[in-house]
Design a protein around this motif. Structure first.
Motif, PDB file in Angstrom:
ATOM      1  N   SER A  99     -34.832  17.648  12.015  1.00  0.00           N
ATOM      2  CA  SER A  99     -35.309  19.002  11.733  1.00  0.00           C
ATOM      3  C   SER A  99     -36.004  19.014  10.378  1.00  0.00           C
ATOM      4  N   ALA A 100     -36.501  20.194  10.006  1.00  0.00           N
ATOM      5  CA  ALA A 100     -37.182  20.354   8.725  1.00  0.00           C
ATOM      6  C   ALA A 100     -36.183  20.746   7.646  1.00  0.00           C
ATOM      7  N   LEU A 101     -36.450  20.329   6.425  1.00  0.00           N
ATOM      8  CA  LEU A 101     -35.617  20.693   5.280  1.00  0.00           C
ATOM      9  C   LEU A 101     -36.103  22.030   4.733  1.00  0.00           C
ATOM     10  N   LEU A 102     -35.223  23.029   4.816  1.00  0.00           N
ATOM     11  CA  LEU A 102     -35.578  24.361   4.324  1.00  0.00           C
ATOM     12  C   LEU A 102     -35.319  24.513   2.834  1.00  0.00           C
ATOM     13  N   GLY A 103     -34.471  23.706   2.259  1.00  0.00           N
ATOM     14  CA  GLY A 103     -34.209  23.825   0.837  1.00  0.00           C
ATOM     15  C   GLY A 103     -32.862  23.255   0.458  1.00  0.00           C
ATOM     16  N   THR A 104     -32.640  23.226  -0.838  1.00  0.00           N
ATOM     17  CA  THR A 104     -31.390  22.746  -1.414  1.00  0.00           C
ATOM     18  C   THR A 104     -30.791  23.855  -2.252  1.00  0.00           C
ATOM     19  N   VAL A 105     -29.509  24.132  -2.043  1.00  0.00           N
ATOM     20  CA  VAL A 105     -28.835  25.214  -2.751  1.00  0.00           C
ATOM     21  C   VAL A 105     -27.704  24.636  -3.584  1.00  0.00           C
ATOM     22  N   GLY A 144     -30.636  31.792 -11.029  1.00  0.00           N
ATOM     23  CA  GLY A 144     -31.306  30.619 -10.485  1.00  0.00           C
ATOM     24  C   GLY A 144     -30.698  30.175  -9.171  1.00  0.00           C
ATOM     25  N   ARG A 145     -29.379  30.275  -9.048  1.00  0.00           N
ATOM     26  CA  ARG A 145     -28.752  29.898  -7.787  1.00  0.00           C
ATOM     27  C   ARG A 145     -29.137  30.866  -6.667  1.00  0.00           C
ATOM     28  N   GLN A 146     -29.139  32.148  -6.964  1.00  0.00           N
ATOM     29  CA  GLN A 146     -29.521  33.129  -5.942  1.00  0.00           C
ATOM     30  C   GLN A 146     -30.977  32.957  -5.535  1.00  0.00           C
ATOM     31  N   LEU A 147     -31.807  32.522  -6.484  1.00  0.00           N
ATOM     32  CA  LEU A 147     -33.214  32.312  -6.148  1.00  0.00           C
ATOM     33  C   LEU A 147     -33.365  31.207  -5.110  1.00  0.00           C
ATOM     34  N   ARG A 148     -32.567  30.179  -5.190  1.00  0.00           N
ATOM     35  CA  ARG A 148     -32.629  29.106  -4.197  1.00  0.00           C
ATOM     36  C   ARG A 148     -32.264  29.628  -2.812  1.00  0.00           C
ATOM     37  N   TYR A 149     -31.226  30.463  -2.722  1.00  0.00           N
ATOM     38  CA  TYR A 149     -30.848  31.024  -1.422  1.00  0.00           C
ATOM     39  C   TYR A 149     -31.961  31.915  -0.878  1.00  0.00           C
TER      40      TYR A 149
END
Length: 464
Positions: free
Chosen positions: A268-274, A317-322
């Motif tokens: 699958s595709a990587l949507l991001g890292t949190v 910054g953490r919420q921005l990743r989500y």
């Protein structure tokens, strides 16, 4: 780490995170060494020295040392000692000889007590001297023995003849008479020196004059390996085996550790890292039972080869990743629909990240197109036998897991379980543990941390 060079930081990480297991391994090794010392009784070794007078070549000294530890000498020593049940063949393994500097043969004896070791070394030394003297006497037959004696008789006769010639010479003080007497005296001196050298070079005399340089000294301690050495050696051996075992397991590990590798294993595709803040104790897998308690006591319930959690920036910054992950979901799913958030069982980091992702998806405002994020429902699946709920109201699956926690085969099994349940894996989210910074003591909360709209609160639960 499978392809990385082993560095000191890796060894330090093993010591820091597995010190309890290493300590237990060292204790077990010490117990094994102690048990070995009980099976192998202590041994004592002492040495007696035999002097070989005269001139000896190196190969002759080696020959004498071989004779000292030969069966001919040791068997005679065993017969003289008369130890019940101990034969000469058994004593040969306990006797050794070595030629040292100064024409000395050092004979060593090893036994179960200091007294036996001392008696063994002394007896072998005495038998060695007696045996070599006997060899010298047996090898000299009558003709060989008569040769030097006949030569001495000839020399004595020559000396008497020289004396007679000196007396018969002109007693005057002429030059000729003085020269004659001087030549005769020089001849007498040369003959005496030649006989002296002949006596010194006689090998029979050398062998017969071997001397034992006093009794062997009593042993002051047991011969290696002693009980202390076995205990320390066992502890060190098991400790090193435990460290090498950790390094070998880490080198053989093939778990995906980066986001692209995890996404590729899931197909699958990587949507991001949190980021997921928390203490190390929060990362321990849950579970009860005696085995779980033992693993928790030894510290083997957590991975040692994972890098230290990096410092978190801040809550904003953490919420921005989500939020970025939710934005990617809106891009891939233009129409809001329900999705399953699949989390591997026992992955506490991924479970907390999935809960935060559900909260952010439920509190996010609609995008520019007027459509909000998909409704998310978290399910945990077993890694050994993954089973995903059948497709009902959900029309896809989002896999959330921590990096380096599962093998490629386990991730492929989760993807197959999603396919069997007719769920398309729409993306992968990788959760990384971070060290949370101390909370602020004052100031207003960030503007983007506002409460979610109440009408979207049902997105955190099951299907509405």
């Amino acid at each position: 780490m499978s392809e990385d060079t082993i560095r000191l930081v890796t060894i330090g990480r093993i010591f820091r995170r597995r010190w309890r297991l290493l300590a237990v391994a060292a204790v077990v090794g010490a117990l094994v060494g102690y048990g070995t010392s009980l099976v192998l009784p202590p041994r004592y070794t002492t040495s007696a020295s035999v002097l070989l007078p005269g001139q000896w070549e190196e190969r002759e000294l080696l020959t004498q040392s071989e004779i000292a530890s030969s069966s001919a000498v040791v068997d005679r020593a065993a017969a003289a000692l008369n130890w019940g049940g101990v034969s000469g063949s058994e004593l040969r393994d306990q006797v050794s000889a070595e030629a040292t500097e100064g024409n000395i043969v050092q004979i060593s004896g090893t036994a179960d007590t200091p007294e036996h070791a001392q008696r063994l070394a002394d007896q072998v030394a005495q038998q060695f001297v007696s045996f070599t003297a006997r060899i010298a006497g047996d090898s000299t037959d009558s003709e060989t023995a008569a040769g030097p004696e006949a030569l001495r008789q000839k020399v004595m006769q020559t000396n008497r003849r020289i004396t007679a010639l000196a007396e018969a010479a002109d007693p005057g003080q002429t030059v000729e008479s003085v020269q004659t007497r001087t030549s005769l005296e020089q001849l007498r001196t040369s003959l005496e020196e030649a006989m002296k050298k002949l006596d010194e070079a006689d090998p029979a005399n050398n062998k017969a004059n071997m001397v034992v340089m006093g009794p062997a000294a009593p042993p002051t301690g047991a011969a290696p390996p002693t009980r202390t050495q076995l205990i320390v050696g066992g502890a060190l051996l098991f400790f090193l085996l435990a460290v090498v075992g950790h390094l070998a397991a880490a080198r053989a590990d093939r778990r995906p550790r980066t986001g692209p590798e995890v996404a590729a294993a899931l197909g699958s595709a990587l949507l991001g890292t949190v980021d997921v803040p928390g203490e190390r104790a929060a990362h321990r897998p849950e579970g009860g039972g005696a085995r779980a308690r033992v693993r928790r006591l030894l510290g083997t319930d957590t991975r040692w080869d994972m890098p230290e959690p990096r410092a978190s920036v801040d809550e904003a910054g953490r919420q921005l990743r989500y939020r970025r992950v939710c934005a990617h979901l809106r891009t891939q799913l233009p129409f809001a629909r329900r999705l399953l958030v699949v989390v591997p069982d026992g992955d506490d980091i991924a479970r907390r990240a999935a809960g935060q992702l559900v909260t952010e998806a439920g509190s996010a405002s609609p995008g520019p197109s007027g459509r909000g994020d998909p409704l998310l429902r978290v399910v945990e699946v077993s890694v050994s036998r993954p089973l995903v709920p059948d497709r009902d109201t959900e029309s896809g699956a989002l896999v959330v897991l921590s990096a380096g926690s599962r093998t490629s085969e386990e991730l492929a099994g989760i993807a197959e379980a999603c396919a069997d349940a007719r769920h398309e894996v729409v993306g992968t989210v990788v959760a990384c543990p971070v060290q949370d910074r101390p909370a602020r003591t004052g100031g207003d909360p960030p503007e983007n941390a506002a409460a979610a709209p109440p009408e979207r609160g049902h997105a955190t639960g099951g299907p509405a």
